[in-house]
Design a protein around this motif. Sequence first.
Motif, short mmCIF file in Angstrom:
data_model
loop_
_atom_site.label_atom_id
_atom_site.label_comp_id
_atom_site.label_asym_id
_atom_site.label_seq_id
_atom_site.Cartn_x
_atom_site.Cartn_y
_atom_site.Cartn_z
N TYR A 1 4.36 -18.58 -0.04
CA TYR A 1 3.72 -19.86 0.23
C TYR A 1 2.31 -19.69 0.78
CZ TYR A 1 7.73 -22.84 -0.76
OH TYR A 1 8.73 -23.54 -1.39
N THR A 2 2.09 -18.68 1.59
CA THR A 2 0.77 -18.50 2.17
C THR A 2 -0.23 -17.92 1.17
OG1 THR A 2 1.19 -16.23 2.94
CG2 THR A 2 1.80 -18.05 4.43
N GLY A 3 0.29 -17.34 0.09
CA GLY A 3 -0.58 -16.68 -0.89
C GLY A 3 -0.75 -15.20 -0.66
N ALA A 4 -0.16 -14.69 0.42
CA ALA A 4 -0.32 -13.27 0.74
C ALA A 4 0.28 -12.37 -0.34
CB ALA A 4 0.33 -12.96 2.09
N LEU A 5 1.29 -12.85 -1.06
CA LEU A 5 1.91 -12.01 -2.08
C LEU A 5 0.92 -11.59 -3.17
CD1 LEU A 5 5.50 -13.37 -2.81
CD2 LEU A 5 4.83 -11.28 -1.67
N ARG A 6 -0.11 -12.37 -3.35
CA ARG A 6 -1.09 -12.00 -4.38
C ARG A 6 -1.73 -10.65 -4.08
NH1 ARG A 6 -2.29 -17.66 -4.08
NH2 ARG A 6 -3.98 -17.26 -2.61
N ALA A 7 -1.81 -10.29 -2.81
CA ALA A 7 -2.41 -9.01 -2.44
C ALA A 7 -1.58 -7.84 -2.92
CB ALA A 7 -2.58 -8.93 -0.92
N SER A 8 -0.30 -8.08 -3.20
CA SER A 8 0.56 -7.01 -3.68
C SER A 8 0.54 -6.88 -5.20
CB SER A 8 2.00 -7.24 -3.21
OG SER A 8 2.53 -8.40 -3.84
N GLN A 9 -0.16 -7.75 -5.88
CA GLN A 9 -0.16 -7.77 -7.34
C GLN A 9 -1.40 -7.12 -7.93
OE1 GLN A 9 0.28 -11.98 -7.97
NE2 GLN A 9 2.47 -11.96 -7.55
N THR B 1 3.50 2.34 -1.07
CA THR B 1 3.52 0.91 -1.35
C THR B 1 4.12 0.10 -0.20
OG1 THR B 1 5.66 1.12 -2.47
CG2 THR B 1 3.68 1.22 -3.86
N HIS B 2 4.67 0.79 0.80
CA HIS B 2 5.35 0.08 1.89
C HIS B 2 4.85 0.45 3.28
CE1 HIS B 2 8.07 -0.77 -1.39
NE2 HIS B 2 8.74 -1.61 -0.63
N GLY B 3 4.11 1.54 3.42
CA GLY B 3 3.64 1.96 4.73
C GLY B 3 4.51 3.04 5.33
N SER B 4 3.95 3.74 6.31
CA SER B 4 4.68 4.83 6.95
C SER B 4 5.71 4.29 7.93
CB SER B 4 3.70 5.74 7.71
OG SER B 4 3.19 5.08 8.85
N SER B 5 6.61 5.17 8.36
CA SER B 5 7.61 4.78 9.35
C SER B 5 6.95 4.28 10.63
CB SER B 5 8.51 5.98 9.67
OG SER B 5 9.26 6.36 8.54
N GLU B 6 5.93 4.98 11.08
CA GLU B 6 5.24 4.58 12.31
C GLU B 6 4.57 3.22 12.15
OE1 GLU B 6 1.73 6.18 15.35
OE2 GLU B 6 2.54 7.51 13.79
N GLN B 7 3.95 2.98 11.00
CA GLN B 7 3.30 1.70 10.77
C GLN B 7 4.32 0.57 10.71
OE1 GLN B 7 1.34 2.82 7.19
NE2 GLN B 7 -0.46 3.66 8.22
N GLY C 1 -1.37 3.32 -1.94
CA GLY C 1 -2.07 4.05 -0.89
C GLY C 1 -1.92 3.39 0.45
N PRO C 2 -2.26 4.10 1.52
CA PRO C 2 -2.01 3.62 2.88
C PRO C 2 -2.66 2.29 3.23
CG PRO C 2 -2.54 5.96 2.89
CD PRO C 2 -2.80 5.46 1.50
N GLU C 3 -3.82 1.98 2.63
CA GLU C 3 -4.52 0.74 2.97
C GLU C 3 -4.43 -0.31 1.86
OE1 GLU C 3 -5.84 -0.04 5.81
OE2 GLU C 3 -5.89 1.88 6.87
N SER C 4 -3.54 -0.10 0.91
CA SER C 4 -3.46 -0.99 -0.25
C SER C 4 -2.90 -2.35 0.12
CB SER C 4 -2.58 -0.36 -1.32
OG SER C 4 -1.24 -0.22 -0.87
N GLY C 5 -3.13 -3.31 -0.76
CA GLY C 5 -2.58 -4.64 -0.55
C GLY C 5 -1.06 -4.63 -0.52
N ALA C 6 -0.44 -3.78 -1.33
CA ALA C 6 1.01 -3.70 -1.35
C ALA C 6 1.55 -3.29 0.02
CB ALA C 6 1.47 -2.71 -2.41
N VAL C 7 0.93 -2.28 0.62
CA VAL C 7 1.36 -1.83 1.95
C VAL C 7 1.15 -2.93 2.98
CG1 VAL C 7 0.76 -0.26 3.83
CG2 VAL C 7 1.09 0.64 1.53
N ARG C 8 0.00 -3.60 2.93
CA ARG C 8 -0.28 -4.65 3.91
C ARG C 8 0.72 -5.80 3.82
NH1 ARG C 8 -5.69 -4.47 6.14
NH2 ARG C 8 -6.70 -2.54 5.50
N VAL C 9 1.14 -6.14 2.61
CA VAL C 9 2.14 -7.19 2.44
C VAL C 9 3.46 -6.78 3.09
CG1 VAL C 9 3.61 -8.28 0.70
CG2 VAL C 9 1.13 -8.28 0.41
N GLU C 10 3.87 -5.52 2.88
CA GLU C 10 5.12 -5.07 3.46
C GLU C 10 5.06 -5.04 4.99
OE1 GLU C 10 7.92 -4.57 1.89
OE2 GLU C 10 7.01 -4.99 -0.04
N LEU C 11 3.95 -4.57 5.53
CA LEU C 11 3.82 -4.50 6.98
C LEU C 11 3.78 -5.89 7.61
CD1 LEU C 11 1.30 -1.53 7.34
CD2 LEU C 11 3.80 -1.47 7.52
#
Length: 287
Positions: A172-180, A253-259, A185-195
């Motif tokens: 709904y917020t539109g954040a999912l578009r960042a994963s598409q 695509t999802h981030g590290s355990s620590e993140q 990689g560690p700073e990718s949109g996919a990782v940010r969406v998961e975090l």
Amino acid sequence: MTFRENANIGAGRASRRGGGGGGMAVGGGLGALLLALVVMLFGGDPGAILGGGQQTPSSAENVDLAECTSGADANENRDCRVKGAMLSLEQYWTQTYERAQPTQAIIFSGAVDTQCGQASSQVGPFYCPVDETIYLDTGFFDQLEGQLGADGGTLGEMYVIAHEYGHHIQNYTGALRASQQGEQGPESGAVRVELQADCFAGAWVANASTTGDQLLVAPTQDEIRSALSAAAAVGDDSIQERMQGQVTPHTWTHGSSEQRMGWFMRGYESGEANQCDVLNAASVDDY
């Protein structure tokens, strides 16, 4: 975190579908690509779907969720726990982000048809943005504890459900578009969406015992640790180390355990979903 014994969970938006055996390979074309994308982004391995082969239905006993009516039921049975968690999440997000319509969770065993395509239990929990529905086989929780090394516990299980509900809010917020964007990689949109979904889960945990008719008892520190262990178990580095013996951050695509633990705790400690703006953070390590 447990449910209050006399809490009413009869209105929880969850249902169970029977599983299917046999070959569940997805055919070529848009349906296969869309489902592979969804699974990759929301917790599974797209190869498990596209590879075909025989899928074994779950041996878990099917539960009539209409019989899940109390907090005591949710404490004793995983399927009922999903129903209760969904009710609490709906109450929280209805108050926090009114624009988003409530979603539902489909519990399945073996295989399931979705508007994103066909999926098997092998893909793990996922959210389909086309039909705005969460799908999971509760047998995944055994895999989370056994194969992936999480501590177990009810809050660890509910963290998974809350994470998937977070993806619904992002739809709904539109954040999912960042994963598409197809980036890894560690700073990718996919990782940010998961975090961000992890952070949303933490914010819900912080508020769950004071939301609506107070379905849940406030979590103990041991229960928070169990949720953190679940977040750590599904970190890219943890999974890669277990599955391939080495860590390759450029494929994350999802981030590290620590993140994942860090952003969950940011949501939990702040108790505010608006503190979860991972997409605009200078770095995903800024939690």
